[in-house]
Design an enzyme around this catalytic site. Structure first.
Site, short mmCIF file in Angstrom:
data_model
loop_
_atom_site.label_atom_id
_atom_site.label_comp_id
_atom_site.label_asym_id
_atom_site.label_seq_id
_atom_site.Cartn_x
_atom_site.Cartn_y
_atom_site.Cartn_z
N ARG A 194 63.49 14.79 -3.10
CA ARG A 194 62.37 15.69 -2.75
C ARG A 194 62.91 17.05 -2.30
O ARG A 194 62.39 18.09 -2.65
CB ARG A 194 61.55 15.11 -1.59
CG ARG A 194 61.04 13.69 -1.72
CD ARG A 194 59.73 13.62 -2.45
NE ARG A 194 59.87 13.74 -3.88
CZ ARG A 194 60.35 12.78 -4.69
NH1 ARG A 194 60.74 11.62 -4.23
NH2 ARG A 194 60.46 12.99 -5.99
N GLN A 198 49.88 19.43 6.27
CA GLN A 198 50.41 18.07 6.15
C GLN A 198 51.67 18.08 5.30
O GLN A 198 52.34 17.08 5.15
CB GLN A 198 49.37 17.16 5.48
CG GLN A 198 48.07 17.05 6.26
CD GLN A 198 46.99 16.40 5.41
OE1 GLN A 198 46.92 15.19 5.30
NE2 GLN A 198 46.15 17.21 4.80
N ASN A 199 51.95 19.24 4.70
CA ASN A 199 53.09 19.32 3.80
C ASN A 199 54.39 19.42 4.58
O ASN A 199 54.44 20.04 5.64
CB ASN A 199 52.94 20.52 2.87
CG ASN A 199 51.78 20.33 1.92
OD1 ASN A 199 51.28 19.22 1.79
ND2 ASN A 199 51.36 21.40 1.27
N VAL A 200 55.41 18.86 3.99
CA VAL A 200 56.73 18.90 4.62
C VAL A 200 57.60 19.98 3.98
O VAL A 200 58.74 20.17 4.37
CB VAL A 200 57.41 17.51 4.56
CG1 VAL A 200 56.60 16.49 5.35
CG2 VAL A 200 57.61 17.03 3.13
N ASP A 201 57.04 20.68 2.99
CA ASP A 201 57.80 21.77 2.39
C ASP A 201 57.70 23.02 3.26
O ASP A 201 56.94 23.06 4.23
CB ASP A 201 57.32 22.03 0.94
CG ASP A 201 55.86 22.51 0.88
OD1 ASP A 201 55.52 23.48 1.58
OD2 ASP A 201 55.06 21.91 0.13
N HIS A 256 53.42 16.63 9.68
CA HIS A 256 54.18 15.47 9.20
C HIS A 256 55.68 15.74 9.07
O HIS A 256 56.37 15.01 8.37
CB HIS A 256 53.60 15.00 7.85
CG HIS A 256 52.20 14.48 7.98
ND1 HIS A 256 51.34 14.37 6.91
CD2 HIS A 256 51.50 14.04 9.06
CE1 HIS A 256 50.17 13.88 7.33
NE2 HIS A 256 50.25 13.69 8.63
N GLY A 265 43.62 21.48 -0.86
CA GLY A 265 44.57 20.57 -1.50
C GLY A 265 44.86 19.30 -0.73
O GLY A 265 45.99 18.82 -0.73
N THR A 266 43.85 18.75 -0.08
CA THR A 266 44.07 17.47 0.59
C THR A 266 42.93 16.51 0.27
O THR A 266 41.76 16.89 0.28
CB THR A 266 44.25 17.61 2.11
OG1 THR A 266 44.23 16.31 2.71
CG2 THR A 266 43.18 18.46 2.76
P1 NAD Z 1 47.03 13.73 -1.48
O1 NAD Z 1 48.07 13.52 -2.53
O2 NAD Z 1 46.38 12.55 -0.86
O3 NAD Z 1 45.87 14.65 -2.08
C1 NAD Z 1 46.16 15.78 -2.85
C2 NAD Z 1 44.88 16.58 -3.05
O4 NAD Z 1 45.25 17.77 -3.71
C3 NAD Z 1 43.83 15.88 -3.91
O5 NAD Z 1 42.57 15.98 -3.28
C4 NAD Z 1 43.86 16.67 -5.22
O6 NAD Z 1 42.59 16.77 -5.84
C5 NAD Z 1 44.30 18.03 -4.73
N1 NAD Z 1 44.97 18.87 -5.72
C6 NAD Z 1 45.74 18.52 -6.77
N2 NAD Z 1 46.19 19.60 -7.42
C7 NAD Z 1 45.73 20.68 -6.74
C8 NAD Z 1 45.85 22.09 -6.90
N3 NAD Z 1 46.60 22.61 -7.87
N4 NAD Z 1 45.24 22.89 -6.02
C9 NAD Z 1 44.47 22.38 -5.01
N5 NAD Z 1 44.30 21.06 -4.81
C10 NAD Z 1 44.93 20.22 -5.67
O7 NAD Z 1 47.72 14.65 -0.41
P2 NAD Z 1 47.45 14.85 1.14
O8 NAD Z 1 45.99 14.81 1.40
O9 NAD Z 1 48.24 16.04 1.54
O10 NAD Z 1 48.05 13.56 1.87
C11 NAD Z 1 49.18 12.88 1.46
C12 NAD Z 1 50.45 13.03 2.28
O11 NAD Z 1 51.43 13.47 1.36
C13 NAD Z 1 50.51 14.03 3.36
O12 NAD Z 1 50.83 13.34 4.50
C14 NAD Z 1 51.71 14.95 3.04
O13 NAD Z 1 52.58 15.01 4.15
C15 NAD Z 1 52.42 14.27 1.95
N6 NAD Z 1 52.98 15.10 0.85
C16 NAD Z 1 53.50 16.32 1.06
C17 NAD Z 1 53.96 17.09 0.00
C18 NAD Z 1 54.54 18.46 0.26
O14 NAD Z 1 55.08 18.67 1.33
N7 NAD Z 1 54.42 19.40 -0.67
C19 NAD Z 1 53.91 16.60 -1.30
C20 NAD Z 1 53.39 15.31 -1.48
C21 NAD Z 1 52.92 14.59 -0.40
#
Ligand code: NAD
Length: 228
Positions: A56, A86-89, A104, A170-171
Protein backbone atom coordinates in the site's frame (compact mmCIF):
# COMPACT_ATOMS: atom_id res chain seq x y z
CA UNK A 1 -14.93 32.83 8.16
CA UNK A 2 -17.37 29.95 8.13
CA UNK A 3 -16.15 26.50 9.18
CA UNK A 4 -16.35 23.99 6.38
CA UNK A 5 -15.77 20.51 7.76
CA UNK A 6 -15.01 17.62 5.44
CA UNK A 7 -15.27 13.92 6.21
CA UNK A 8 -13.33 12.05 3.54
CA UNK A 9 -13.01 8.35 2.81
CA UNK A 10 -11.33 5.99 0.40
CA UNK A 11 -13.27 7.32 -2.64
CA UNK A 12 -11.49 10.66 -2.20
CA UNK A 13 -8.25 9.02 -3.34
CA UNK A 14 -9.69 6.62 -5.93
CA UNK A 15 -8.86 8.99 -8.80
CA UNK A 16 -5.27 9.07 -7.57
CA UNK A 17 -5.14 5.35 -8.32
CA UNK A 18 -5.51 4.14 -4.73
CA UNK A 19 -8.23 1.44 -4.57
CA UNK A 20 -11.16 1.71 -2.15
CA UNK A 21 -11.82 -1.15 0.25
CA UNK A 22 -15.32 -2.10 -0.70
CA UNK A 23 -15.72 -1.13 -4.31
CA UNK A 24 -15.36 -3.71 -7.06
CA UNK A 25 -11.72 -4.64 -7.19
CA UNK A 26 -11.31 -3.28 -3.66
CA UNK A 27 -8.41 -4.42 -1.58
CA UNK A 28 -10.37 -6.84 0.55
CA UNK A 29 -11.28 -8.99 -2.41
CA UNK A 30 -7.63 -9.98 -2.62
CA UNK A 31 -6.91 -10.25 1.11
CA UNK A 32 -8.88 -11.42 4.10
CA UNK A 33 -9.07 -8.37 6.34
CA UNK A 34 -8.57 -10.44 9.49
CA UNK A 35 -5.28 -11.74 8.08
CA UNK A 36 -3.73 -8.34 7.56
CA UNK A 37 -5.37 -5.54 9.54
CA UNK A 38 -5.91 -6.64 13.11
CA UNK A 39 -3.82 -7.12 16.27
CA UNK A 40 -4.44 -10.88 15.96
CA UNK A 41 -2.97 -10.82 12.44
CA UNK A 42 0.07 -8.95 13.71
CA UNK A 43 0.64 -11.56 16.41
CA UNK A 44 0.08 -14.49 14.03
CA UNK A 45 1.99 -13.30 10.97
CA UNK A 46 3.73 -9.93 11.29
CA UNK A 47 5.61 -10.47 8.03
CA UNK A 48 2.37 -10.73 6.03
CA UNK A 49 0.98 -7.64 7.76
CA UNK A 50 4.14 -5.64 7.03
CA UNK A 51 4.11 -6.80 3.42
CA UNK A 52 0.46 -5.80 2.97
CA UNK A 53 1.14 -2.28 4.21
CA UNK A 54 4.45 -2.11 2.31
CA UNK A 55 2.56 -2.68 -0.94
CA UNK A 56 0.00 0.00 0.00
CA UNK A 57 2.83 2.39 0.93
CA UNK A 58 4.76 1.72 -2.27
CA UNK A 59 1.65 2.61 -4.25
CA UNK A 60 1.20 5.77 -2.20
CA UNK A 61 4.77 6.92 -2.88
CA UNK A 62 3.93 6.61 -6.59
CA UNK A 63 0.57 8.46 -6.34
CA UNK A 64 -0.32 12.14 -6.54
CA UNK A 65 -3.22 14.18 -5.15
CA UNK A 66 -6.13 14.49 -7.61
CA UNK A 67 -8.19 17.56 -8.49
CA UNK A 68 -10.60 16.83 -5.64
CA UNK A 69 -7.79 17.14 -3.08
CA UNK A 70 -6.60 20.34 -4.77
CA UNK A 71 -10.08 21.91 -4.68
CA UNK A 72 -10.40 21.25 -0.95
CA UNK A 73 -7.07 23.01 -0.41
CA UNK A 74 -8.26 25.91 -2.58
CA UNK A 75 -11.44 26.32 -0.52
CA UNK A 76 -9.25 27.61 2.32
CA UNK A 77 -9.34 30.99 0.53
CA UNK A 78 -13.01 31.31 1.56
CA UNK A 79 -13.51 28.96 4.51
CA UNK A 80 -11.89 27.65 7.63
CA UNK A 81 -11.56 24.14 6.17
CA UNK A 82 -11.03 21.25 8.57
CA UNK A 83 -10.61 17.81 7.12
CA UNK A 84 -11.40 14.67 9.06
CA UNK A 85 -10.15 11.77 6.98
CA UNK A 86 -10.53 8.03 7.25
CA UNK A 87 -7.75 7.74 4.71
CA UNK A 88 -4.29 6.72 5.74
CA UNK A 89 -2.66 8.35 2.73
CA UNK A 90 -1.08 11.83 2.82
CA UNK A 91 -2.74 13.20 -0.33
CA UNK A 92 -4.68 15.96 1.51
CA UNK A 93 -1.38 17.14 3.00
CA UNK A 94 0.40 17.04 -0.34
CA UNK A 95 -2.45 18.98 -1.99
CA UNK A 96 -1.84 21.79 0.52
CA UNK A 97 -4.68 21.41 3.04
CA UNK A 98 -3.58 22.76 6.41
CA UNK A 99 -5.94 21.23 9.00
CA UNK A 100 -6.21 17.46 8.70
CA UNK A 101 -7.18 14.93 11.34
CA UNK A 102 -6.41 11.30 10.51
CA UNK A 103 -8.91 9.00 12.19
CA UNK A 104 -7.36 5.71 11.11
CA UNK A 105 -3.65 6.48 11.21
CA UNK A 106 -1.04 7.31 8.60
CA UNK A 107 0.57 4.92 6.17
CA UNK A 108 3.83 6.85 5.93
CA UNK A 109 4.42 6.59 9.67
CA UNK A 110 5.55 3.71 11.89
CA UNK A 111 5.33 3.43 15.63
CA UNK A 112 7.03 1.48 18.36
CA UNK A 113 5.34 -1.67 19.66
CA UNK A 114 6.94 -0.91 23.04
CA UNK A 115 5.93 2.75 23.38
CA UNK A 116 3.02 4.06 21.27
CA UNK A 117 4.25 7.63 21.68
CA UNK A 118 7.32 6.88 19.57
CA UNK A 119 6.13 7.58 16.03
CA UNK A 120 8.44 7.91 13.04
CA UNK A 121 8.05 9.30 9.53
CA UNK A 122 9.03 6.69 6.95
CA UNK A 123 11.23 7.94 4.13
CA UNK A 124 10.97 4.67 2.20
CA UNK A 125 8.06 2.28 1.60
CA UNK A 126 9.60 -0.86 3.08
CA UNK A 127 9.12 -1.62 6.79
CA UNK A 128 10.69 -4.93 7.88
CA UNK A 129 10.95 -7.26 10.81
CA UNK A 130 14.04 -6.05 12.65
CA UNK A 131 13.31 -2.34 12.08
CA UNK A 132 13.20 -1.04 15.64
CA UNK A 133 12.54 2.18 17.57
CA UNK A 134 15.23 3.96 19.58
CA UNK A 135 14.39 1.71 22.56
CA UNK A 136 14.87 -1.44 20.50
CA UNK A 137 11.21 -2.43 20.02
CA UNK A 138 9.87 -3.61 16.65
CA UNK A 139 8.12 -0.93 14.59
CA UNK A 140 4.57 -1.51 13.32
CA UNK A 141 2.43 0.44 10.85
CA UNK A 142 0.91 3.59 12.45
CA UNK A 143 -2.56 2.38 11.51
CA UNK A 144 -5.72 1.88 13.56
CA UNK A 145 -6.47 -1.79 13.00
CA UNK A 146 -9.89 -3.43 13.23
CA UNK A 147 -10.62 -3.90 16.91
CA UNK A 148 -8.38 -1.02 18.03
CA UNK A 149 -9.61 2.24 19.54
CA UNK A 150 -10.07 5.27 17.28
CA UNK A 151 -8.38 7.72 19.63
CA UNK A 152 -9.00 10.79 17.47
CA UNK A 153 -12.79 10.31 17.47
CA UNK A 154 -13.45 12.76 20.34
CA UNK A 155 -11.55 15.50 18.54
CA UNK A 156 -13.40 14.66 15.31
CA UNK A 157 -16.78 14.91 17.07
CA UNK A 158 -15.82 18.34 18.44
CA UNK A 159 -14.84 19.51 14.94
CA UNK A 160 -18.06 18.14 13.39
CA UNK A 161 -20.13 19.95 16.02
CA UNK A 162 -18.78 23.40 15.05
CA UNK A 163 -19.32 22.95 11.31
CA UNK A 164 -21.27 25.65 9.45
CA UNK A 165 -21.13 23.48 6.33
CA UNK A 166 -20.46 19.72 6.40
CA UNK A 167 -19.14 17.83 3.38
CA UNK A 168 -18.97 14.04 3.11
CA UNK A 169 -16.83 12.77 0.25
CA UNK A 170 -15.97 9.29 -0.97
CA UNK A 171 -17.11 7.26 1.99
CA UNK A 172 -19.68 4.46 2.11
CA UNK A 173 -20.39 5.40 5.76
CA UNK A 174 -20.07 1.73 6.68
CA UNK A 175 -17.17 2.03 9.09
CA UNK A 176 -17.92 3.18 12.66
CA UNK A 177 -17.28 5.32 14.63
CA UNK A 178 -16.40 7.58 11.66
CA UNK A 179 -19.83 7.08 10.07
CA UNK A 180 -21.49 8.41 13.25
CA UNK A 181 -19.81 11.82 12.91
CA UNK A 182 -22.72 13.14 10.82
CA UNK A 183 -24.86 12.94 13.97
CA UNK A 184 -22.67 15.59 15.62
CA UNK A 185 -23.45 18.15 12.93
CA UNK A 186 -25.80 20.82 14.32
CA UNK A 187 -29.41 20.89 13.17
CA UNK A 188 -29.96 23.09 10.12
CA UNK A 189 -26.34 22.96 8.95
CA UNK A 190 -26.18 22.17 5.23
CA UNK A 191 -24.66 18.78 4.43
CA UNK A 192 -23.23 17.96 1.00
CA UNK A 193 -22.47 14.38 -0.03
CA UNK A 194 -20.08 13.87 -2.94
CA UNK A 195 -20.09 10.20 -3.94
CA UNK A 196 -21.23 8.37 -7.08
CA UNK A 197 -23.05 5.81 -4.89
CA UNK A 198 -25.25 8.04 -2.68
CA UNK A 199 -24.43 6.60 0.78
CA UNK A 200 -27.34 6.69 3.24
CA UNK A 201 -27.21 9.46 5.79
CA UNK A 202 -30.21 8.85 8.04
CA UNK A 203 -32.69 11.53 9.04
CA UNK A 204 -31.36 14.78 7.71
CA UNK A 205 -33.43 16.86 5.38
CA UNK A 206 -30.70 19.40 4.75
CA UNK A 207 -28.63 17.09 2.52
CA UNK A 208 -27.59 17.85 -1.04
CA UNK A 209 -26.30 14.84 -2.96
CA UNK A 210 -23.72 15.40 -5.67
CA UNK A 211 -23.58 11.92 -7.19
CA UNK A 212 -20.24 12.29 -8.93
CA UNK A 213 -16.60 11.43 -8.48
CA UNK A 214 -14.58 13.55 -6.07
CA UNK A 215 -12.89 15.69 -8.74
CA UNK A 216 -15.99 16.79 -10.68
CA UNK A 217 -18.27 16.67 -7.63
CA UNK A 218 -16.04 18.95 -5.58
CA UNK A 219 -15.71 21.32 -8.53
CA UNK A 220 -19.52 21.60 -8.50
CA UNK A 221 -19.48 22.14 -4.75
CA UNK A 222 -16.92 24.92 -5.13
CA UNK A 223 -19.12 26.59 -7.75
CA UNK A 224 -22.09 26.37 -5.39
CA UNK A 225 -20.24 27.80 -2.37
CA UNK A 226 -17.92 30.46 -3.75
CA UNK A 227 -18.43 33.71 -5.69
CA UNK A 228 -18.27 33.17 -9.47
P1 NAD B 1 -15.26 2.44 1.35
O1 NAD B 1 -14.36 1.65 0.46
O2 NAD B 1 -16.15 1.73 2.30
O3 NAD B 1 -16.19 3.37 0.45
C1 NAD B 1 -15.67 4.09 -0.64
C2 NAD B 1 -16.73 5.07 -1.13
O4 NAD B 1 -16.12 5.85 -2.13
C3 NAD B 1 -17.96 4.41 -1.75
O5 NAD B 1 -19.13 5.02 -1.23
C4 NAD B 1 -17.81 4.71 -3.24
O6 NAD B 1 -19.04 4.91 -3.90
C5 NAD B 1 -17.02 5.99 -3.21
N1 NAD B 1 -16.21 6.27 -4.39
C6 NAD B 1 -15.61 5.42 -5.25
N2 NAD B 1 -14.94 6.09 -6.20
C7 NAD B 1 -15.09 7.41 -5.92
C8 NAD B 1 -14.63 8.61 -6.53
N3 NAD B 1 -13.83 8.59 -7.60
N4 NAD B 1 -14.99 9.78 -5.98
C9 NAD B 1 -15.80 9.83 -4.88
N5 NAD B 1 -16.28 8.74 -4.27
C10 NAD B 1 -15.92 7.54 -4.79
O7 NAD B 1 -14.31 3.46 2.08
P2 NAD B 1 -14.45 4.20 3.48
O8 NAD B 1 -15.86 4.62 3.69
O9 NAD B 1 -13.36 5.22 3.50
O10 NAD B 1 -14.14 3.12 4.61
C11 NAD B 1 -13.23 2.08 4.48
C12 NAD B 1 -11.93 2.16 5.24
O11 NAD B 1 -10.92 2.02 4.26
C13 NAD B 1 -11.57 3.42 5.94
O12 NAD B 1 -11.37 3.07 7.25
C14 NAD B 1 -10.20 3.85 5.37
O13 NAD B 1 -9.29 4.05 6.43
C15 NAD B 1 -9.73 2.70 4.59
N6 NAD B 1 -9.04 2.96 3.29
C16 NAD B 1 -8.23 4.02 3.12
C17 NAD B 1 -7.65 4.26 1.87
C18 NAD B 1 -6.74 5.45 1.70
O14 NAD B 1 -6.11 5.85 2.65
N7 NAD B 1 -6.68 6.04 0.50
C19 NAD B 1 -7.89 3.41 0.80
C20 NAD B 1 -8.72 2.30 1.04
C21 NAD B 1 -9.29 2.10 2.28
Amino acid sequence: MQSLVVLSGAGMSAESGIPTFRDMGGIWEQYDVTQVASPEAWRANPELVLEFYNQRRKKLFESEPNNGHLILAELEQWFNVQIITQNVDDLHERAGSKQILHLHGELKKARSTGNPNLVYELKHWGLKLGDVCEKGYQLRPHIVWFGEAVEAIGQAQAIASIADIFVVVGTSLNVYPAAGLVHYVRKGVPVFVVDPAKPLLGNNNNVTYITEKASTGLMKLKEMLTPQ
